[in-house]
Design a protein around this motif. Sequence first.
Motif, mmCIF file in Angstrom:
data_model
loop_
_atom_site.group_PDB
_atom_site.id
_atom_site.type_symbol
_atom_site.label_atom_id
_atom_site.label_comp_id
_atom_site.label_asym_id
_atom_site.label_seq_id
_atom_site.Cartn_x
_atom_site.Cartn_y
_atom_site.Cartn_z
ATOM 1 N N ASN A 155 0.838 -1.211 0.000
ATOM 2 C CA ASN A 155 0.000 0.000 0.000
ATOM 3 C C ASN A 155 0.865 1.251 0.000
ATOM 4 O O ASN A 155 1.874 1.312 0.696
ATOM 5 C CB ASN A 155 -0.910 0.029 1.237
ATOM 6 N N ARG A 156 0.426 2.240 -0.751
ATOM 7 C CA ARG A 156 1.160 3.500 -0.877
ATOM 8 C C ARG A 156 0.194 4.664 -0.760
ATOM 9 O O ARG A 156 -1.000 4.511 -0.989
ATOM 10 C CB ARG A 156 1.882 3.548 -2.220
ATOM 11 N N ASP A 157 0.732 5.827 -0.440
ATOM 12 C CA ASP A 157 -0.065 7.052 -0.364
ATOM 13 C C ASP A 157 0.151 7.871 -1.627
ATOM 14 O O ASP A 157 1.267 7.923 -2.172
ATOM 15 C CB ASP A 157 0.326 7.892 0.855
ATOM 16 N N GLY A 158 -0.913 8.518 -2.088
ATOM 17 C CA GLY A 158 -0.824 9.346 -3.273
ATOM 18 C C GLY A 158 -1.180 10.799 -2.977
ATOM 19 O O GLY A 158 -1.787 11.096 -1.953
ATOM 20 N N THR A 159 -0.799 11.685 -3.890
ATOM 21 C CA THR A 159 -1.067 13.114 -3.739
ATOM 22 C C THR A 159 -1.944 13.592 -4.884
ATOM 23 O O THR A 159 -1.628 13.371 -6.061
ATOM 24 C CB THR A 159 0.258 13.917 -3.736
ATOM 25 N N PHE A 160 -3.045 14.235 -4.528
ATOM 26 C CA PHE A 160 -3.995 14.797 -5.499
ATOM 27 C C PHE A 160 -3.508 16.195 -5.859
ATOM 28 O O PHE A 160 -3.371 17.063 -4.998
ATOM 29 C CB PHE A 160 -5.370 14.847 -4.843
ATOM 30 N N LYS A 161 -3.225 16.432 -7.158
ATOM 31 C CA LYS A 161 -2.693 17.724 -7.580
ATOM 32 C C LYS A 161 -3.367 18.157 -8.881
ATOM 33 O O LYS A 161 -3.472 17.356 -9.816
ATOM 34 C CB LYS A 161 -1.174 17.602 -7.778
ATOM 35 N N ASP A 162 -3.814 19.378 -8.913
ATOM 36 C CA ASP A 162 -4.447 19.946 -10.114
ATOM 37 C C ASP A 162 -5.624 19.108 -10.604
ATOM 38 O O ASP A 162 -5.815 18.888 -11.803
ATOM 39 C CB ASP A 162 -3.427 20.123 -11.247
ATOM 40 N N GLY A 163 -6.409 18.609 -9.680
ATOM 41 C CA GLY A 163 -7.624 17.884 -10.033
ATOM 42 C C GLY A 163 -7.436 16.455 -10.460
ATOM 43 O O GLY A 163 -8.372 15.829 -10.959
ATOM 44 N N GLU A 164 -6.219 15.892 -10.256
ATOM 45 C CA GLU A 164 -6.021 14.500 -10.627
ATOM 46 C C GLU A 164 -4.862 13.865 -9.866
ATOM 47 O O GLU A 164 -3.986 14.534 -9.346
ATOM 48 C CB GLU A 164 -5.800 14.340 -12.131
ATOM 49 N N ALA A 181 -0.836 7.072 -10.963
ATOM 50 C CA ALA A 181 0.383 6.333 -10.636
ATOM 51 C C ALA A 181 0.357 4.994 -11.347
ATOM 52 O O ALA A 181 -0.717 4.466 -11.666
ATOM 53 C CB ALA A 181 0.491 6.119 -9.130
ATOM 54 N N THR A 182 1.544 4.448 -11.605
ATOM 55 C CA THR A 182 1.647 3.102 -12.173
ATOM 56 C C THR A 182 2.574 2.272 -11.295
ATOM 57 O O THR A 182 3.495 2.798 -10.670
ATOM 58 C CB THR A 182 2.216 3.127 -13.610
ATOM 59 N N LEU A 183 2.319 0.976 -11.246
ATOM 60 C CA LEU A 183 3.173 0.012 -10.557
ATOM 61 C C LEU A 183 3.360 -1.180 -11.478
ATOM 62 O O LEU A 183 2.472 -1.511 -12.266
ATOM 63 C CB LEU A 183 2.522 -0.471 -9.257
ATOM 64 N N PRO A 184 4.513 -1.856 -11.381
ATOM 65 C CA PRO A 184 4.676 -3.084 -12.164
ATOM 66 C C PRO A 184 3.645 -4.123 -11.721
ATOM 67 O O PRO A 184 3.305 -4.192 -10.540
ATOM 68 C CB PRO A 184 6.096 -3.551 -11.815
ATOM 69 N N LEU A 185 3.169 -4.915 -12.654
ATOM 70 C CA LEU A 185 2.179 -5.943 -12.343
ATOM 71 C C LEU A 185 2.842 -7.090 -11.584
ATOM 72 O O LEU A 185 3.775 -7.704 -12.073
ATOM 73 C CB LEU A 185 1.531 -6.474 -13.624
ATOM 74 N N LEU A 199 -3.267 -10.706 -5.081
ATOM 75 C CA LEU A 199 -4.671 -11.125 -5.102
ATOM 76 C C LEU A 199 -5.554 -10.038 -5.697
ATOM 77 O O LEU A 199 -6.567 -10.336 -6.316
ATOM 78 C CB LEU A 199 -5.140 -11.463 -3.690
ATOM 79 N N TYR A 200 -5.195 -8.777 -5.473
ATOM 80 C CA TYR A 200 -5.970 -7.665 -6.023
ATOM 81 C C TYR A 200 -5.124 -6.402 -6.054
ATOM 82 O O TYR A 200 -4.077 -6.312 -5.398
ATOM 83 C CB TYR A 200 -7.240 -7.420 -5.200
ATOM 84 N N PHE A 201 -5.577 -5.430 -6.836
ATOM 85 C CA PHE A 201 -5.023 -4.082 -6.848
ATOM 86 C C PHE A 201 -6.189 -3.132 -6.602
ATOM 87 O O PHE A 201 -7.284 -3.349 -7.117
ATOM 88 C CB PHE A 201 -4.365 -3.759 -8.194
ATOM 89 N N ASP A 202 -5.960 -2.078 -5.807
ATOM 90 C CA ASP A 202 -7.054 -1.150 -5.542
ATOM 91 C C ASP A 202 -6.553 0.264 -5.328
ATOM 92 O O ASP A 202 -5.366 0.499 -5.101
ATOM 93 C CB ASP A 202 -7.887 -1.604 -4.337
ATOM 94 N N VAL A 203 -7.488 1.186 -5.461
ATOM 95 C CA VAL A 203 -7.223 2.597 -5.154
ATOM 96 C C VAL A 203 -8.417 3.116 -4.367
ATOM 97 O O VAL A 203 -9.570 2.801 -4.685
ATOM 98 C CB VAL A 203 -6.986 3.427 -6.442
ATOM 99 N N THR A 204 -8.147 3.866 -3.299
ATOM 100 C CA THR A 204 -9.214 4.497 -2.522
ATOM 101 C C THR A 204 -8.873 5.966 -2.340
ATOM 102 O O THR A 204 -7.705 6.332 -2.200
ATOM 103 C CB THR A 204 -9.391 3.848 -1.129
ATOM 104 N N ALA A 205 -9.900 6.791 -2.337
ATOM 105 C CA ALA A 205 -9.724 8.226 -2.129
ATOM 106 C C ALA A 205 -10.875 8.727 -1.268
ATOM 107 O O ALA A 205 -12.033 8.542 -1.628
ATOM 108 C CB ALA A 205 -9.695 8.957 -3.467
ATOM 109 N N GLN A 206 -10.552 9.326 -0.122
ATOM 110 C CA GLN A 206 -11.585 9.819 0.786
ATOM 111 C C GLN A 206 -11.657 11.335 0.744
ATOM 112 O O GLN A 206 -10.650 12.028 0.935
ATOM 113 C CB GLN A 206 -11.331 9.357 2.223
ATOM 114 N N LEU A 207 -12.868 11.831 0.497
ATOM 115 C CA LEU A 207 -13.100 13.271 0.503
ATOM 116 C C LEU A 207 -12.979 13.813 1.931
ATOM 117 O O LEU A 207 -13.163 13.077 2.899
ATOM 118 C CB LEU A 207 -14.487 13.578 -0.071
ATOM 119 N N GLN A 208 -12.715 15.103 2.032
ATOM 120 C CA GLN A 208 -12.540 15.731 3.343
ATOM 121 C C GLN A 208 -13.591 16.821 3.562
ATOM 122 O O GLN A 208 -13.277 17.961 3.864
ATOM 123 C CB GLN A 208 -11.122 16.312 3.467
#
Length: 201
Positions: free
Chosen positions: A131-140, A143-147, A152-161
Amino acid sequence: MSQQQYPPQQPGWGGPQQPFGQPPFGPPPSKKAGAGKVIGLGCLGLVGLFVLIALIGGVAGGGSGSNGSKSTGDSKSVGDTKAGGSASEGDKKADSERKSGKKVVVFKVWGTAPVGALGPLNITYGSDSDNRDGTFKDGEFRATLPLDEDALYFDVTAQLQGSGDIHCSVTVGGKTKKAHAAGDYNICSAQLSAGMLGGWG
């Protein structure tokens, strides 16, 4: 008073005789549980196990949205455009990696997400073991990671504040799962799972 009569004793038979009128044999032995019942219950257990595995696979395979987020299973290519309508540099990089034969996983979040009382949009992405943390910049965010074929799965979550309207997606090998969240502290969550027979979906 009448006396009970016994049949005459046969010569040469010693010992007591059965009283007249009673059967000469004991009760029949009790029946044991047949092998058919045991085999039937064993087969039923196997069928139940397969059904349980299929249900777990179905639940794990579907993208899930929580707290008002909505998930869809649209399949689109890695070259999806962002909210502004033009492909970003990251999209071009992912396309070149795909053409060169490298398999990658693409994570995206886009939309409007103002900084709230608890800070900016909270983004997490990766696999079941990374798991990694991402930064939201300029409305987007992108990120890419090697497969990792063992994931078992890949996911992305983003929580509004506190407010905002965002979309998120994860793409593996041309398969994409998307989700959406709007308002309050809702979470956009998109997940792609490895299938039971291989492949991503």
